[in-house]
Design an enzyme around this catalytic site. Structure first.
Site, mmCIF file in Angstrom:
data_model
loop_
_atom_site.group_PDB
_atom_site.id
_atom_site.type_symbol
_atom_site.label_atom_id
_atom_site.label_comp_id
_atom_site.label_asym_id
_atom_site.label_seq_id
_atom_site.Cartn_x
_atom_site.Cartn_y
_atom_site.Cartn_z
ATOM 1 N N PHE A 54 -22.805 4.470 -13.268
ATOM 2 C CA PHE A 54 -23.061 3.228 -13.990
ATOM 3 C C PHE A 54 -21.735 2.601 -14.426
ATOM 4 C CE2 PHE A 54 -23.930 1.011 -18.076
ATOM 5 C CZ PHE A 54 -24.618 -0.062 -17.537
ATOM 6 N N GLN A 55 -21.584 1.342 -14.161
ATOM 7 C CA GLN A 55 -20.373 0.571 -14.476
ATOM 8 C C GLN A 55 -19.121 1.192 -13.865
ATOM 9 O OE1 GLN A 55 -20.367 -0.432 -18.728
ATOM 10 N NE2 GLN A 55 -21.484 -2.307 -18.203
ATOM 11 N N MET A 79 -9.387 -34.015 -9.529
ATOM 12 C CA MET A 79 -8.474 -33.775 -8.407
ATOM 13 C C MET A 79 -9.267 -33.582 -7.120
ATOM 14 S SD MET A 79 -5.294 -33.885 -7.836
ATOM 15 C CE MET A 79 -4.069 -33.369 -9.031
ATOM 16 N N GLU A 107 -14.309 -11.150 -20.570
ATOM 17 C CA GLU A 107 -13.026 -10.489 -20.301
ATOM 18 C C GLU A 107 -11.996 -11.443 -19.714
ATOM 19 O OE1 GLU A 107 -15.951 -9.160 -19.474
ATOM 20 O OE2 GLU A 107 -16.041 -7.128 -20.310
ATOM 21 N N LYS A 151 -13.036 8.101 -19.128
ATOM 22 C CA LYS A 151 -13.494 8.369 -20.486
ATOM 23 C C LYS A 151 -13.189 9.800 -20.926
ATOM 24 C CE LYS A 151 -17.373 7.309 -23.494
ATOM 25 N NZ LYS A 151 -18.787 6.895 -23.581
#
Lengths: 180, 591
Positions: free
Chosen positions: B120-121, B486, B58, B170
């Site tokens: 869940f999630q 760096m 993502e 959902k």
């Protein structure tokens, strides 16, 4: 030149801080208070006192009153940061406008008998505090006023058997005919 | 169904989302499916107006959308699932917030009745993303969805642009409600960014500029965000006034690097002439920049003798770090237009020849010089070669974060806005590769190059697979010195050369890795290999991983050491061990 301490400058710079009372009109929607509080904690600003309640039911407008402290540059920054939030309508610095009234309500619980009880009642009368609950060994006073007056009242109650205090925080409104 | 009262605006929440994307002219979205966005993916499957690019992580979707947005000026759109899908977006959202990039991120959420149950999630997406978005919404009622989506696009792309998140449970995606096309009332009454600058302030600014003896224009990313017209007006202003101009990292390309008045980038790794001009000027015009700490160095020694004008659309940028004398709140393009008009009508080009003579002396110090080397490729040389090879082509450059990023900014000349995509504010390693994907999706026929480092590029390397899947011929030009360069430079300068965990003892063979991904691997080890290999990279019409082996211990100069002022720059010629140790001793605790 009143520059803030640089990100590259580690020693503390002593710019005097000021307390300001800000009135913030917001759209009353879920999360709006979290946005305001998150801004203060995320950017390291102080909150001395915070009150919030819906004030215009039909328009879903809430009024948040925040007492904060900071250097003049930080105070200015806080106002701009608040003002650019999407659900914020207006931010007014009540301290800068100089024509505002600030009030706070406190409920003060006292436990005691005998002389202390009498003295507490006498002081309460002088401060125009009302008794809103009483038992044979306790009182609850309700007192309204500016924060300094309430602090003073609480200090006086301490040796007389102070148990606990519940305060609303500061609400503020401008004097005169104009709204904010 | 043969229902006569069938309303074409009655649809599921999932259908509304796709419909809103179409109504806002979205052609491409970047995303990754999961349980909580399946209804939306089902809608995407059944249409062909919006093309979905499937990334591998993502974060890649977020940076790709940033690259897409930055190179087109249109908002980038991301679609991810709940929980880890949303938390993986936190980095790109924060990146976009810091660099003012318009992003619309749609996240799935567990069904409303499960919210707060540790389902869940599940995660508190609006809570987590509140500090890293311009605004966000959780939509609990399908009939609010159209309004929120339209407002999301409006908020992301107006005012100071930024990322927004719309979190859609959902059950709301499945529920049927009424859609409406975008309309004005979709937006909060409280949201009204100021576009037009105050006429009185503009007049004051013109008076200051017209009387300046040592003026400088300091432009930033705001000019790019304002659109091509703003860059055009900025060029005209430079032409009309004859003033020198410098720019932040984010603002490169607004004024052409080949322009006669160009001083180069300013700030920590900016040119000597740009920083000295900032320090010694008597009038500064800041357009769409925010006096960031990488620009100002030590604030109490920042441009001590100048009057400052600051044009910015965000009032909170004014007086945040540096007190300015003439703030002008408004859109850069709009204000520059008004300012030019007043300048042309009321002022004439001031004579600043002595100032230019002074600048010429600083330029003669040649602060970007480096010693030539015939045995190993120097990173500066590699970027110069790359720049020469791409001259005259339709090129877009992205970068990762670190030394290579600074060298790219110093040695690659940008002639146009929207051609330079880099993570400026947040400094996100791993930004450049997915950003290049997004740029290539928006400009399929252009040459898109990610100037990368070996450490950064491994953070989002998996997106090469996306490039292969969608036949996006991005070129990943890796300046491989086997160090986090760096980090190593700072350890060398500030921490007694104790190189704690900044060396990658094991690196993948990038050429074989390219092969494994199904793209092209190229390598250059000697300076003599470079030109030919770059030519080949450009001519290949497939994604390329280019392993450019560069000098391992080269440092990026010039540099303003932390805690120092603009006129205390360290130039490469002076950067011997004693001088650097002394210069950096004070700033050890700083960033």
């Amino acid at each position: 030149m009143n520059q803030p301490a640089s990100a590259y400058f580690m020693e503390e710079r002593r710019v005097p801080t000021e307390a300001h009372t800000l009135s913030v009109l917001v759209q009353n929607e879920p999360g709006v208070l979290a946005r305001v509080i998150g801004l203060f904690s995320g950017r390291g600003y102080n909150i001395e006192s915070l009150t919030v309640s819906e004030t215009e039911n039909q328009k879903h407008v809430s009024r948040i009153t925040i007492v904060t402290t900071g250097t003049p540059m930080v105070i200015e920054q806080i106002k701009h940061q608040l003002d650019r939030m999407v659900p914020v309508y207006r931010v007014v610095d009540m301290t800068l406008s100089g024509r505002s009234i600030e009030r706070e309500l406190a409920m003060v619980k006292l436990r005691g008998t005998g002389e202390h009880r009498v003295e507490a009642l006498r002081l309460a009368e002088a401060f125009r505090a009302r008794v809103i609950d009483a038992t044979t060994e306790s009182f609850v006073f309700e007192i309204t006023g500016n924060s300094a007056k309430i602090n003073q009242f609480i200090d006086l109650m301490r040796p007389l058997g102070l148990v606990e205090v519940s305060r609303t925080g500061v609400a503020a409104i401008g004097r005169g005919a104009e709204g904010m | 169904m043969s229902d006569k009262s069938h309303d074409p605006n009655k649809m599921t929440g999932a259908a509304m989302i796709v419909r809103a994307l179409i109504d806002h002219g979205v052609q491409h979205i970047f995303g990754y499916p999961g349980g909580a966005v399946l209804p939306i993916y089902d809608e995407i499957f059944q249409q062909d107006k919006v093309e979905h690019i499937l990334v591998r992580h993502e974060q890649g979707a977020g940076h790709a959308a940033e690259g897409y947005a930055r190179s087109t000026g249109k908002p980038g759109v991301v679609l991810v699932t709940s929980g880890p899908g949303a938390t993986n977006m936190v980095t790109p959202l924060t990146d976009a917030l810091m660099d003012s990039i318009p992003l619309v991120c749609i996240t799935g959420q567990v069904p409303t009745h499960l919210i707060g149950n540790d389902a869940f999630q599940e995660c508190d997406t609006v809570g987590i993303t509140r500090p890293c978005t311009k605004h966000n919404w959780l939509v609990r009622d399908v009939n609010d969805l159209a309004k929120v989506l339209h407002e999301a696009f409006y908020v992301a792309s107006t005012g100071r642009p930024g990322p927004v998140v719309v979190d859609v449970p959902k059950d709301v995606q499945f529920a049927v409600g009424t859609y409406h096309p975008p309309r004005k009332s979709d937006v909060h009454l409280s949201y009204a960014p100021r576009v037009k600058g105050d006429a009185g302030q503009i007049r004051k600014a013109v008076a200051l500029l017209a009387s300046a003896k040592r003026p400088v224009i300091y432009s930033g990313g705001g000019v790019i965000n304002s659109g091509p017209e703003a860059a055009k007006l900025l060029r005209e202003l430079v032409e009309v006034t004859g003033f020198p101009i410098t720019s932040t990292l984010m603002g490169l390309g607004a004024y052409p690097a080949s322009g006669p008045n160009w001083l180069g980038m300013l700030g920590m790794h900016g040119t000597y002439e740009a920083n000295m001009a900032m320090h010694d000027c008597d009038a500064m015009l800041c357009v769409g920049a925010r006096f960031d700490d990488r620009i100002t160095g030590r604030t109490d020694a920042f441009s001590p003798n100048s009057k400052k004008i600051h044009i910015d659309i965000d009032p909170s940028s004014i007086n945040k770090n540096i007190r300015v004398d003439i703030p002008i709140i408004g859109d850069c393009g709009n204000v520059l237009g008004d300012l030019l008009q007043v300048f042309k009508a009321e002022a004439k080009k001031p004579d600043i020849r002595p100032w230019w003579q002074e600048i010429a002396k600083w330029r003669a110090r040649n602060s970007l010089s480096y010693k030539k080397n015939n045995d190993v490729i120097l990173p500066q040389f590699a970027i110069q070669k790359l720049f020469e090879a791409t001259r005259g082509r339709d090129t877009y450059i992205t970068t990762e974060v670190g030394q290579h990023q600074m060298w790219a900014a110093q040695f690659f000349g940008f002639e146009e806005p929207h051609r330079w995509m880099t993570s400026g504010g947040l400094g996100t390693m791993g930004y450049g590769l997915p950003a290049a994907l997004g740029v290539q999706v928006a400009h399929p026929d252009s040459l898109v190059i990610d100037i990368a480092g070996d450490a950064s590029v491994q953070m989002t390397m998996q997106e090469m697979s996306t490039a292969v899947q969608y036949e996006l011929p991005i070129k990943i030009f890796i300046l491989n010195n086997q160090y986090m360069g760096m980090v190593r430079q700072w350890q060398q300068l500030l921490h007694g050369n104790r190189l704690s965990h900044s060396y990658s003892e094991a690196l993948p063979d990038f050429v074989k890795l390219a092969d494994a991904f199904g793209c092209v691997g190229l390598q250059a080890i000697k300076p003599g290999d470079l030109e030919g290999a770059i030519k080949e990279m450009i001519s290949v019409k497939r994604p390329v991983l280019f392993d450019c082996r560069v000098a391992a211990l080269e440092n990026c100069f010039p540099m303003i050491p932390s805690g120092k002022a603009h006129n205390e720059m360290l130039l490469p010629a002076e950067a011997n061990d004693e001088a650097t140790a002394a210069a950096f001793a004070a700033g050890k605790a700083l960033v």
